[in-house]
Design an enzyme around this catalytic site. Sequence first.
Site, PDB file in Angstrom:
ATOM      1  NE  ARG A  27      -3.623   0.251   2.426  1.00 29.05           N
ATOM      2  CZ  ARG A  27      -4.894   0.302   2.009  1.00 29.05           C
ATOM      3  NH1 ARG A  27      -5.485  -0.798   1.599  1.00 29.05           N
ATOM      4  NH2 ARG A  27      -5.552   1.437   2.003  1.00 29.05           N
ATOM      5  CD1 TRP A  83       3.003   5.149  -3.384  1.00 35.09           C
ATOM      6  CD2 TRP A  83       1.525   6.817  -3.300  1.00 35.09           C
ATOM      7  NE1 TRP A  83       2.810   5.602  -4.658  1.00 35.09           N
ATOM      8  CE2 TRP A  83       1.915   6.636  -4.650  1.00 35.09           C
ATOM      9  CE3 TRP A  83       0.593   7.826  -3.019  1.00 35.09           C
ATOM     10  CZ2 TRP A  83       1.408   7.393  -5.699  1.00 35.09           C
ATOM     11  CZ3 TRP A  83       0.093   8.596  -4.061  1.00 35.09           C
ATOM     12  CH2 TRP A  83       0.492   8.374  -5.372  1.00 35.09           C
TER      13      TRP A  83
END
Length: 613
Positions: A27, A83
């Site tokens: 993720r 991220w």
Amino acid sequence: MCGIVGYIGKRDVAPLLLEGLQRLEYRGYDSAGIAIQTKPAKGAQAAASAGLKTAKAKGRVRDLEARLPKRFTGTTGIAHTRWATHGAPNDINAHPHLDTDGKVAIVHNGIIDNASDLRAKLVADGVELISDTDSEVLAHLIGRSQAGTLEEKVRQALALIEGTYGIAVLHADFPDRIVVARNGSPVVLGIGEKEMFVASDVAALVSHTRQVVTLDDGEMATLKAEDYRTYTTEGSRTSSSPTTVEWEAESYDMGGHDTYMHKEIHEQVDAVDRVLRGRIDDRFSTVRLGGLNLDAREARAVRRVKILGCGSAYHTGLIGAQLVEELARIPADAEPASEFRYRNAVVDPDTLYIAVSQSGETYDTLAAVQELKRKGARVLGVVNVVGSAIARETDGGVYVHAGPEVCVVSTKCFTNTAVAFALLALHLGRIRDLSVADGKRIIAGLRKLPDQITEVLRREEEIKKLAAEYANAKSMMFIGRVRGYPVAREASLKLKEVSYVHAEAYPASELKHGPLALIEPDVPTVAVLPDDELLEKNRATLEEIKARSGRILAVAHQEQEKADHTIVVPRNEVELDPILMGIPLQLLAYHTALALGRDIDKPRNLAKSVTVE
């Protein structure tokens, strides 16, 4: 698009959080961090002696693990793998973020749209922000709140936030709890025996518990070791009963493969068998899709089908639209959900809208669903994750049962979603004008798919050699007509995502309207050529490419004379051929990336579940 995991109980928390982060690294993987609640001293000064310790590192979870202090212990903590959306990947921008006094630690998934205004106000009040992130403002807002409880502090801070969030919060003055909240980014609670977990994905939970509660947008929760409670951001209690996750921890292991992508490509035989299992109705030459919540009268009233998705989900929507038109004879098209939600589209009451998302949490697709529901549209979902946001928001739908997909790029979910669309198209077709004979023909084709996928996978060594031959191309062109065009688009995306080789996809008929200018020996063309009524026209396009010294790799049902190489794929029914023709091109992308030394499961700049805009 970040990974969140938290724990409160009796066990040493750091190893649990690291394990959870490793399962969530798909993720986000540019930085990671942990905050733990240190154990308070015994006696009257217990609360005052409690505190927070943090460790953060740019890079992967393994870099964080190497940096953890030896005496980094506690039984409550939160962790994050990032991220980047605001601020470059570095130690300072990594989560968790703290307030000025170091009493509040937060981890955040999402985007705070009004972060610039909030930062300016905090700076004007004398607060020093040390990171470039939007998330840090939330830690300061919570820390500066004068409310009496942690729940109320978080609630007051969230009232100032515009945007999306999935958050988990620790406070040194409230060492017995973790407070979490959701708006647009997934938050899942894991219910244990005198211990509680929280994560942004069940992948981090299933090795410890399969009893989960998924928060809705606008919902918060307080986790204590003994129990949990859920409530709205306005403070009203909500009722939430745990459900059982269908996937087990072993589903997230590599199973002897070198990468998750390779494993998931090879899992497609079993995955397709799962999506078909129990759904075929031989008596009436149709399928049973009980989750649609769409009776025969309502299905016959549908005048148009609009499919919405992003990335690979959009490409399966293109295949789905083709299947619906061919089998059900209902006008159908697909559109990127990210575009649809902003163009003020006319919402037709006779149109059936279908939202496609592997995770069921894709933000643009979810926002499109919410807008459609606001305007009174009927919306179905085609998703992989049971209980996901899109599954809950839609009127009904089809689960694709691909199982967990850990690699960032989609393979088995893409294939299973295409099969799910074939089932839906057959269902709608048999309600309308598709004959019994054609129903039987499609069912026979569907049943052949697992064995035919096995046949394709047996050609992996041949495809590996071809990938080595084409890996040094400066760019690649992917072409196909009608049924072959969505396959070409998805194959082009796969190659770009995992190998970083530039690629473009065009309808074969469009080459002569401009893209032929790019053809040269260093720009090979991958041509998707099903043996259908357009085969001769596709062969004419190959002639045009060869006349301009272009190299050709064909994916076809028979050797192609004008191609330099051909990957032969077994025939199925013409409507179902695109499902099979995409699989060798997944292997081509995989082995091209392998030949180029790419990080296959975690491509640069990408993350798996896109829960930000």
